[in-house]
Design a protein around this motif. Sequence first.
Motif, short mmCIF file in Angstrom:
data_model
loop_
_atom_site.label_atom_id
_atom_site.label_comp_id
_atom_site.label_asym_id
_atom_site.label_seq_id
_atom_site.Cartn_x
_atom_site.Cartn_y
_atom_site.Cartn_z
N ALA A 190 0.86 -1.25 -0.13
CA ALA A 190 0.01 0.12 0.15
C ALA A 190 0.88 1.21 0.15
O ALA A 190 0.37 2.22 -0.56
N GLU A 191 1.97 1.25 0.82
CA GLU A 191 2.81 2.43 0.71
C GLU A 191 3.49 2.66 -0.95
O GLU A 191 3.70 3.78 -1.02
N ASN A 193 -4.57 8.50 -1.12
CA ASN A 193 -4.17 9.51 -0.20
C ASN A 193 -2.82 10.13 -0.96
O ASN A 193 -2.44 11.19 -0.91
N ALA A 247 0.78 3.98 -2.92
CA ALA A 247 0.55 5.62 -2.56
C ALA A 247 1.67 6.45 -3.30
O ALA A 247 1.16 7.65 -3.98
N GLU A 267 -2.94 13.99 -1.41
CA GLU A 267 -2.11 15.03 -0.52
C GLU A 267 -1.30 15.56 -1.58
O GLU A 267 -0.93 16.87 -1.38
N ALA A 285 -7.57 -1.41 1.14
CA ALA A 285 -7.03 -0.16 1.64
C ALA A 285 -6.93 0.90 0.34
O ALA A 285 -5.99 1.73 0.23
N GLN A 286 -7.87 0.87 -0.69
CA GLN A 286 -7.64 1.81 -1.87
C GLN A 286 -7.92 3.18 -1.18
O GLN A 286 -6.88 3.88 -2.12
N PRO A 287 -8.64 3.40 -0.25
CA PRO A 287 -8.54 4.86 -0.06
C PRO A 287 -6.88 5.41 0.50
O PRO A 287 -6.68 6.37 0.22
N ALA A 288 -6.54 4.70 1.21
CA ALA A 288 -4.90 4.75 1.80
C ALA A 288 -4.02 5.30 0.61
O ALA A 288 -3.22 5.71 0.53
#
Length: 157
Positions: free
Chosen positions: A60-61, A112, A64, A116, A106-109
């Motif tokens: 996920a990181e 971000n 992003a 951001e 965790a698609q919203p994360a």
Amino acid sequence: MTSPSTRLAGLGLTLPPVASPAGAYLPAVRDGDLVWTAGQLPIVDGQLAATGLVGEAVDAEQAAALARIAALNALAAVAAQAGGLDGIIRIVKLVGFVASAAGFTAQPAVLNGASELFVDVFGDAGRHARSAVGVAALPLGAPVELEVVARVAAAAG
């Protein structure tokens, strides 16, 4: 008030060249004071920065960070229609697609990373409506794809 181009430079970033379409479409279309982008991938120097499903080959990181790259590409496409980055008044909507492994939620994360960046560059005018969608696959095996709608300054007459 600091301009978006100054804020972008302060982040150590520059707009990349607008990616060439991979089919019979345009990278972005302007209609009045709105610009809609085609799907933007995390392409760097003409190559996909990573491939694979998020939650499997890509965490996920990392995803992003890839969404941030795709957002920068989207800004380039919008800026090309707006006469430059400073011609973008507001980010209105972000639709993000995340190629998701089974059970990844965790698609919203992931998105971000893009959201951001928009706030970092445009301040409150970078806050937007958003949809985060998990999908089975994306073009070229990309982990993320973004679509952006932005309001831009009136065209010079």
